[in-house]
Design a protein around this motif. Structure first.
Motif, mmCIF file in Angstrom:
data_model
loop_
_atom_site.group_PDB
_atom_site.id
_atom_site.type_symbol
_atom_site.label_atom_id
_atom_site.label_comp_id
_atom_site.label_asym_id
_atom_site.label_seq_id
_atom_site.Cartn_x
_atom_site.Cartn_y
_atom_site.Cartn_z
ATOM 1 N N ILE A 1 4.024 5.750 -5.501
ATOM 2 C CA ILE A 1 4.023 5.854 -6.967
ATOM 3 C C ILE A 1 3.001 6.886 -7.414
ATOM 4 C CG2 ILE A 1 3.522 4.634 -9.119
ATOM 5 C CD1 ILE A 1 4.587 2.093 -7.800
ATOM 6 N N ALA A 2 1.791 6.789 -6.840
ATOM 7 C CA ALA A 2 0.705 7.695 -7.241
ATOM 8 C C ALA A 2 1.056 9.159 -6.971
ATOM 9 C CB ALA A 2 -0.580 7.317 -6.513
ATOM 10 N N SER B 1 12.841 3.416 -13.445
ATOM 11 C CA SER B 1 12.986 4.302 -12.290
ATOM 12 C C SER B 1 11.931 4.008 -11.229
ATOM 13 C CB SER B 1 12.880 5.766 -12.742
ATOM 14 O OG SER B 1 13.873 6.082 -13.688
ATOM 15 N N ILE B 2 10.707 3.746 -11.661
ATOM 16 C CA ILE B 2 9.647 3.385 -10.717
ATOM 17 C C ILE B 2 10.001 2.078 -10.018
ATOM 18 C CG2 ILE B 2 7.236 2.690 -10.517
ATOM 19 C CD1 ILE B 2 6.576 4.629 -12.770
ATOM 20 N N ALA B 3 10.498 1.110 -10.802
ATOM 21 C CA ALA B 3 10.875 -0.177 -10.219
ATOM 22 C C ALA B 3 11.966 -0.002 -9.171
ATOM 23 C CB ALA B 3 11.347 -1.126 -11.315
ATOM 24 N N ALA B 4 12.950 0.853 -9.467
ATOM 25 C CA ALA B 4 14.011 1.114 -8.494
ATOM 26 C C ALA B 4 13.450 1.755 -7.235
ATOM 27 C CB ALA B 4 15.074 2.010 -9.119
ATOM 28 N N SER C 1 0.826 -1.210 0.000
ATOM 29 C CA SER C 1 0.000 0.000 0.000
ATOM 30 C C SER C 1 0.857 1.256 0.000
ATOM 31 C CB SER C 1 -0.928 0.003 1.222
ATOM 32 O OG SER C 1 -1.789 -1.118 1.214
ATOM 33 N N VAL C 2 1.899 1.263 0.820
ATOM 34 C CA VAL C 2 2.812 2.401 0.868
ATOM 35 C C VAL C 2 3.474 2.601 -0.490
ATOM 36 C CG1 VAL C 2 4.968 3.260 1.873
ATOM 37 C CG2 VAL C 2 3.222 2.227 3.337
ATOM 38 N N PRO D 1 3.275 12.249 -10.683
ATOM 39 C CA PRO D 1 2.914 13.630 -11.063
ATOM 40 C C PRO D 1 3.828 14.679 -10.430
ATOM 41 C CG PRO D 1 1.289 12.718 -9.541
ATOM 42 C CD PRO D 1 2.169 11.590 -9.957
ATOM 43 N N PHE D 2 4.291 14.413 -9.213
ATOM 44 C CA PHE D 2 5.183 15.365 -8.556
ATOM 45 C C PHE D 2 6.512 15.465 -9.303
ATOM 46 C CE2 PHE D 2 8.131 16.837 -5.274
ATOM 47 C CZ PHE D 2 7.412 17.894 -4.728
ATOM 48 N N ALA D 3 7.064 14.309 -9.683
ATOM 49 C CA ALA D 3 8.324 14.306 -10.429
ATOM 50 C C ALA D 3 8.143 14.907 -11.816
ATOM 51 C CB ALA D 3 8.856 12.873 -10.524
ATOM 52 N N TRP D 4 6.967 14.692 -12.431
ATOM 53 C CA TRP D 4 6.683 15.306 -13.732
ATOM 54 C C TRP D 4 6.685 16.833 -13.614
ATOM 55 C CZ3 TRP D 4 6.218 13.960 -18.740
ATOM 56 C CH2 TRP D 4 5.624 14.891 -19.608
#
Length: 269
Positions: A79-80, A198-201, A73-74, A84-87
């Motif tokens: 990710i969610a 990057s998400i996987a990392a 859950s964390v 958008p924050f990184a974008w």
């Protein structure tokens, strides 16, 4: 042309890894097969599977499942929030301010872990900040643990995702737009594949840190039990059983890393 690192320079760190890390894990695995004398509390070094039989009873299976669900859950929440924050950091913030944006993401990591955890305790407690501001609060328990861990580990997701988006050529986005793709199609067909590694990392950090955490759970979790708190409670009373519980955490994390690796998401990091 890259220079090869002399093998001699790697000997010391590899030796340290083998002795201090792998050696410690080996000791934990070995201790998990011992038992504890019920009268003296001393560790009996006789091979036994009793600890693992107890680990897989309904009580501890529930704790294991709950711990994995909290970590998952964390990770999903991170990710969610992070994408958008990184974008925004990589594509909206002017280039001259991006270094400052990265620094602001790093600032929470400089603060004490305990200070941040107790700050969330003050927020979620009855008559706390959330209760006073919004008229309700999740209180101590599962929701508070997920919120607190998400806040604590979010920078570990934002930074790698930002790095992946920063490397994404703007020409790819322009080409997608020129071909008539909408925003959602561009995100799904261009952006997401580019930042998947990057998400996987980032998930490796958020999942592993959440899986092993027990301090934040003790502060905001109330009576909630996870693997970390179960290990802590048995560490002095029954060391072999605590080692068996710790082994479960290691096995779960190794399985997660193998699953992520099989997706190929880490190949291009």
């Amino acid at each position: 042309m890259r220079r090869k690192v002399p093998a001699g320079l790697l000997a010391a760190p590899l030796a340290w890894l083998g002795v201090a890390y792998l050696g410690a894990l080996a000791m934990i695995f070995a201790t998990a097969f011992f038992t504890t004398d019920s009268f003296t509390g001393a560790v009996v070094r006789d091979f036994s599977l009793e600890n693992y039989r107890e680990v897989f009873t309904a009580t501890y299976l529930g704790i294991i499942v709950r711990t994995v669900l909290i970590a998952a859950s964390v990770t999903v929440l991170c990710i969610a929030i992070a994408v958008p924050f990184a974008w925004f950091m990589a594509r909206v913030v002017p280039s001259r301010w991006r270094g400052l944006a990265v620094a602001l993401v790093l600032v929470p990591l400089w603060a004490s872990y305990l200070v941040k955890a107790y700050a969330w305790r003050a927020m979620v407690q009855p008559s706390g900040v959330l209760d006073s501001t919004f008229g309700s609060t999740p209180g101590y328990g599962l929701a508070a643990v997920v919120l607190t861990l998400t806040y604590l580990w979010l920078p570990y997701m934002v930074l790698p995702v930002y790095a992946g988006l920063d490397r994404l050529p703007a020409s790819h986005l322009e080409a997608s737009e020129d071909l008539g793709a909408g925003a959602w199609t561009t995100f799904r067909r261009v952006v997401l594949p580019a930042v998947k590694p990057s998400i996987a990392a980032g998930t490796v950090f958020t999942f592993s840190l959440s899986l092993g955490d027990y301090i934040a759970v003790s502060i905001v979790g109330g009576k909630l039990q996870v693997l970390g708190t179960a290990v802590l409670q048995n560490n002095t009373l029954d060391l072999p059983f605590a080692a068996a519980l710790g082994t479960v955490s290691v096995v779960i994390m190794v399985a997660y890393l193998l699953a992520v690796r099989r997706t190929g998401a880490l190949d291009n990091l």
